[in-house]
Design a protein around this motif. Structure first.
Motif, PDB file in Angstrom:
ATOM      1  N   GLN A  93      30.470  43.349  57.467  1.00 33.20           N
ATOM      2  CA  GLN A  93      30.973  42.224  56.697  1.00 33.20           C
ATOM      3  C   GLN A  93      32.233  42.659  55.972  1.00 33.20           C
ATOM      4  N   LEU A  94      33.302  41.879  56.094  1.00 35.82           N
ATOM      5  CA  LEU A  94      34.567  42.188  55.449  1.00 35.82           C
ATOM      6  C   LEU A  94      34.778  41.243  54.276  1.00 35.82           C
ATOM      7  N   THR A  95      35.007  41.809  53.113  1.00 35.75           N
ATOM      8  CA  THR A  95      35.303  41.019  51.919  1.00 35.75           C
ATOM      9  C   THR A  95      36.806  41.061  51.698  1.00 35.75           C
ATOM     10  N   VAL A  96      37.452  39.939  51.893  1.00 41.30           N
ATOM     11  CA  VAL A  96      38.916  39.858  51.882  1.00 41.30           C
ATOM     12  C   VAL A  96      39.366  38.916  50.782  1.00 41.30           C
ATOM     13  N   GLU A  97      40.391  39.327  50.048  1.00 45.21           N
ATOM     14  CA  GLU A  97      40.952  38.464  49.017  1.00 45.21           C
ATOM     15  C   GLU A  97      41.743  37.327  49.650  1.00 45.21           C
ATOM     16  N   ARG A  98      41.574  36.129  49.094  1.00 44.74           N
ATOM     17  CA  ARG A  98      42.300  34.944  49.569  1.00 44.74           C
ATOM     18  C   ARG A  98      42.991  34.257  48.405  1.00 44.74           C
ATOM     19  N   SER A  99      44.191  33.764  48.673  1.00 36.47           N
ATOM     20  CA  SER A  99      44.901  32.978  47.680  1.00 36.47           C
ATOM     21  C   SER A  99      44.330  31.561  47.678  1.00 36.47           C
ATOM     22  N   PRO A 100      44.573  30.764  46.617  1.00 33.51           N
ATOM     23  CA  PRO A 100      44.096  29.367  46.600  1.00 33.51           C
ATOM     24  C   PRO A 100      44.597  28.564  47.804  1.00 33.51           C
ATOM     25  N   GLU A 101      45.829  28.835  48.239  1.00 34.98           N
ATOM     26  CA  GLU A 101      46.360  28.120  49.398  1.00 34.98           C
ATOM     27  C   GLU A 101      45.592  28.495  50.659  1.00 34.98           C
ATOM     28  N   GLU A 102      45.255  29.782  50.796  1.00 38.71           N
ATOM     29  CA  GLU A 102      44.486  30.231  51.959  1.00 38.71           C
ATOM     30  C   GLU A 102      43.083  29.639  51.949  1.00 38.71           C
ATOM     31  N   GLU A 103      42.499  29.497  50.777  1.00 39.36           N
ATOM     32  CA  GLU A 103      41.170  28.894  50.671  1.00 39.36           C
ATOM     33  C   GLU A 103      41.199  27.442  51.148  1.00 39.36           C
ATOM     34  N   LYS A 104      42.266  26.724  50.808  1.00 42.97           N
ATOM     35  CA  LYS A 104      42.377  25.324  51.221  1.00 42.97           C
ATOM     36  C   LYS A 104      42.542  25.208  52.727  1.00 42.97           C
ATOM     37  N   ARG A 105      43.328  26.133  53.315  1.00 42.35           N
ATOM     38  CA  ARG A 105      43.576  26.073  54.753  1.00 42.35           C
ATOM     39  C   ARG A 105      42.354  26.526  55.561  1.00 42.35           C
ATOM     40  N   ASP A 106      41.562  27.406  54.986  1.00 44.51           N
ATOM     41  CA  ASP A 106      40.459  28.042  55.713  1.00 44.51           C
ATOM     42  C   ASP A 106      39.201  27.189  55.630  1.00 44.51           C
ATOM     43  N   LYS A 107      39.237  26.036  56.274  1.00 49.31           N
ATOM     44  CA  LYS A 107      38.110  25.108  56.219  1.00 49.31           C
ATOM     45  C   LYS A 107      37.090  25.418  57.311  1.00 49.31           C
ATOM     46  N   GLU A 108      35.851  25.032  57.039  1.00 42.94           N
ATOM     47  CA  GLU A 108      34.781  25.240  58.020  1.00 42.94           C
ATOM     48  C   GLU A 108      35.014  24.356  59.248  1.00 42.94           C
ATOM     49  N   VAL A 109      34.720  24.904  60.434  1.00 41.95           N
ATOM     50  CA  VAL A 109      34.853  24.142  61.677  1.00 41.95           C
ATOM     51  C   VAL A 109      33.491  24.078  62.367  1.00 41.95           C
ATOM     52  N   PHE A 110      33.335  23.093  63.225  1.00 40.02           N
ATOM     53  CA  PHE A 110      32.065  22.897  63.925  1.00 40.02           C
ATOM     54  C   PHE A 110      32.187  23.112  65.425  1.00 40.02           C
ATOM     55  N   LEU A 111      33.418  23.220  65.909  1.00 38.33           N
ATOM     56  CA  LEU A 111      33.679  23.570  67.303  1.00 38.33           C
ATOM     57  C   LEU A 111      34.770  24.636  67.334  1.00 38.33           C
ATOM     58  N   PRO A 112      34.671  25.596  68.243  1.00 39.49           N
ATOM     59  CA  PRO A 112      35.724  26.614  68.344  1.00 39.49           C
ATOM     60  C   PRO A 112      37.050  25.982  68.746  1.00 39.49           C
ATOM     61  N   VAL A 113      38.133  26.468  68.146  1.00 35.63           N
ATOM     62  CA  VAL A 113      39.460  25.954  68.471  1.00 35.63           C
ATOM     63  C   VAL A 113      40.488  27.031  68.172  1.00 35.63           C
ATOM     64  N   VAL A 114      41.605  26.994  68.912  1.00 40.43           N
ATOM     65  CA  VAL A 114      42.712  27.914  68.692  1.00 40.43           C
ATOM     66  C   VAL A 114      43.960  27.090  68.423  1.00 40.43           C
ATOM     67  N   ASP A 115      44.645  27.381  67.337  1.00 44.66           N
ATOM     68  CA  ASP A 115      45.871  26.642  67.000  1.00 44.66           C
ATOM     69  C   ASP A 115      46.891  26.755  68.127  1.00 44.66           C
ATOM     70  N   ASN A 116      47.579  25.647  68.384  1.00 42.92           N
ATOM     71  CA  ASN A 116      48.653  25.595  69.393  1.00 42.92           C
ATOM     72  C   ASN A 116      48.157  25.880  70.807  1.00 42.92           C
ATOM     73  N   MET A 117      46.865  25.744  71.015  1.00 48.34           N
ATOM     74  CA  MET A 117      46.312  25.897  72.363  1.00 48.34           C
ATOM     75  C   MET A 117      45.465  24.669  72.657  1.00 48.34           C
ATOM     76  N   LYS A 118      45.854  23.922  73.687  1.00 44.71           N
ATOM     77  CA  LYS A 118      45.172  22.675  73.988  1.00 44.71           C
ATOM     78  C   LYS A 118      43.898  22.940  74.782  1.00 44.71           C
ATOM     79  N   LEU A 119      42.773  22.595  74.163  1.00 37.49           N
ATOM     80  CA  LEU A 119      41.492  22.626  74.850  1.00 37.49           C
ATOM     81  C   LEU A 119      41.050  21.196  75.101  1.00 37.49           C
ATOM     82  N   PRO A 120      40.470  20.889  76.261  1.00 33.37           N
ATOM     83  CA  PRO A 120      39.953  19.538  76.490  1.00 33.37           C
ATOM     84  C   PRO A 120      39.040  19.127  75.348  1.00 33.37           C
TER      85      PRO A 120
END
Length: 330
Positions: free
Chosen positions: A255-282
């Motif tokens: 388990q890695l404990t990593v410091e996050r800024s408030p902006e990173e916390e806002k961007r790092d939202k929970e997801v329910f399906l795997p996805v990669v940014d800028n990569m189109k999956l059906p």
């Protein structure tokens, strides 16, 4: 990372390594071994005890020194899967493995995979596990299926993120769906071979230590990878006409404990399906959560109340209509 590998192999405590790294890295990270997600010697109860945290599948077998996914025999497949779903936000999986056999170069196969997926213990055609998986697959591919293979030298390590809509293309060694990869000469070596999968702040990093120098070498670095929590770790292998011994010496999850800024916390939202940014999956619709017993009861109850109410209103309206009809008749 090379320094980390040397200190880690030397057996220095994680806290001391962390202190040595302070000042050298802007991002502070603490590591904690999660035994419920780790597979280490002497593999007590693995595959034979109901209290074990790991299950064996297919031809996989346990010895005192390793878990053998497949022997150096044709048409075998095996796997070992963690029983406990992983809900860690940031993690690192260190894989100690060995691939060896009697086959000469390009007359061996097929390799093995490390998984972080929604489903577990499901055999299939992708290195011994199911296709159209949900999650992450990291493949150590030792045999080139694609003819006239010039761009890549095998053995080859690649990674794939799938939302369940994609098929792994065996004929092209997974090229259409890979996130990246690197050549890794890992067969029949006399020293230890390691692979690390690191997932921090939605960034997937894969490194290898296969040269006997106790140094990590970059293989894949992909930002914008979003993996749901609650999936399972596992590893699987398969042989066909060609074969190898595919041995897992250890799987260690930190388990890695990593410091996050408030902006990173806002961007790092929970997801329910795997996805990669800028990569189109059906597009695949997220599966609906099953209703609880209470919710189902309330729906049925209020439906019955509404039905009774409608019947009562109908009877009242009908009686009024009959009364008006009699008055008109007289």
């Amino acid at each position: 990372m090379a320094a980390v590998a040397r200190w880690w192999r030397a057996g220095l405590p994680g806290l001391l390594v962390l202190l040595l790294l302070r000042g050298a890295r802007a991002e502070q990270t603490e590591e904690h071994l999660k035994r419920e997600h780790s597979l280490t010697k002497p593999y007590q109860g693995v595959g034979s005890s109901s209290s074990s945290l790991w299950d064996l599948l297919g031809n996989a077998m346990v010895t005192t020194q390793y878990v053998r996914l497949t022997p150096d025999m044709q048409s075998k497949q095996g796997a070992v899967w963690n029983r406990v779903p992983c809900y860690l936000r940031d993690w690192e999986m260190q894989v100690h493995f060995k691939i060896h056999g009697q086959g000469k170069k390009n007359l061996n196969g097929d390799g093995f995979a490390i998984w972080y997926t929604k489903d577990r213990m499901q055999p299939g055609p992708v290195f011994g596990s199911k296709d159209h998986f949900l999650g992450l697959g990291v493949f150590v591919d030792t045999y080139p299926n694609e003819e006239k293979q010039q761009e890549r030298v095998f053995p080859y390590i690649s990674a794939m993120v799938n939302n369940g809509s994609l098929a792994y293309d065996h004929d092209r060694d997974g090229r259409p769906t890979e996130l990246g990869g690197c050549t890794a000469m890992v067969r029949n070596l006399n020293h230890d071979t390691f692979l690390v999968i690191r997932y921090v702040k939605r960034r997937l990093t894969i490194m290898i230590d296969i040269d006997g120098k106790h140094e990590w070498r970059d293989c894949i670095d992909m930002p914008g990878v979003h993996l749901p929590r609650g999936y399972f770790f596992g590893t699987s292998s398969v042989t066909g006409d060609l074969s190898d011994n595919h041995d897992i010496i250890s799987l260690k999850l930190y388990q890695l404990t990593v410091e996050r800024s408030p902006e990173e916390e806002k961007r790092d939202k929970e997801v329910f399906l795997p996805v990669v940014d800028n990569m189109k999956l059906p597009r695949v619709e997220a599966p609906l959560e099953p209703m609880s017993g209470l919710a189902l009861f309330l729906i049925v109850f209020f439906s019955l109340v509404a039905l009774v109410f409608a019947i009562v209103i109908g009877v009242i309206v009908y009686n009024k209509w009959q009364e008006q009809s009699r008055k008109r008749f007289y």
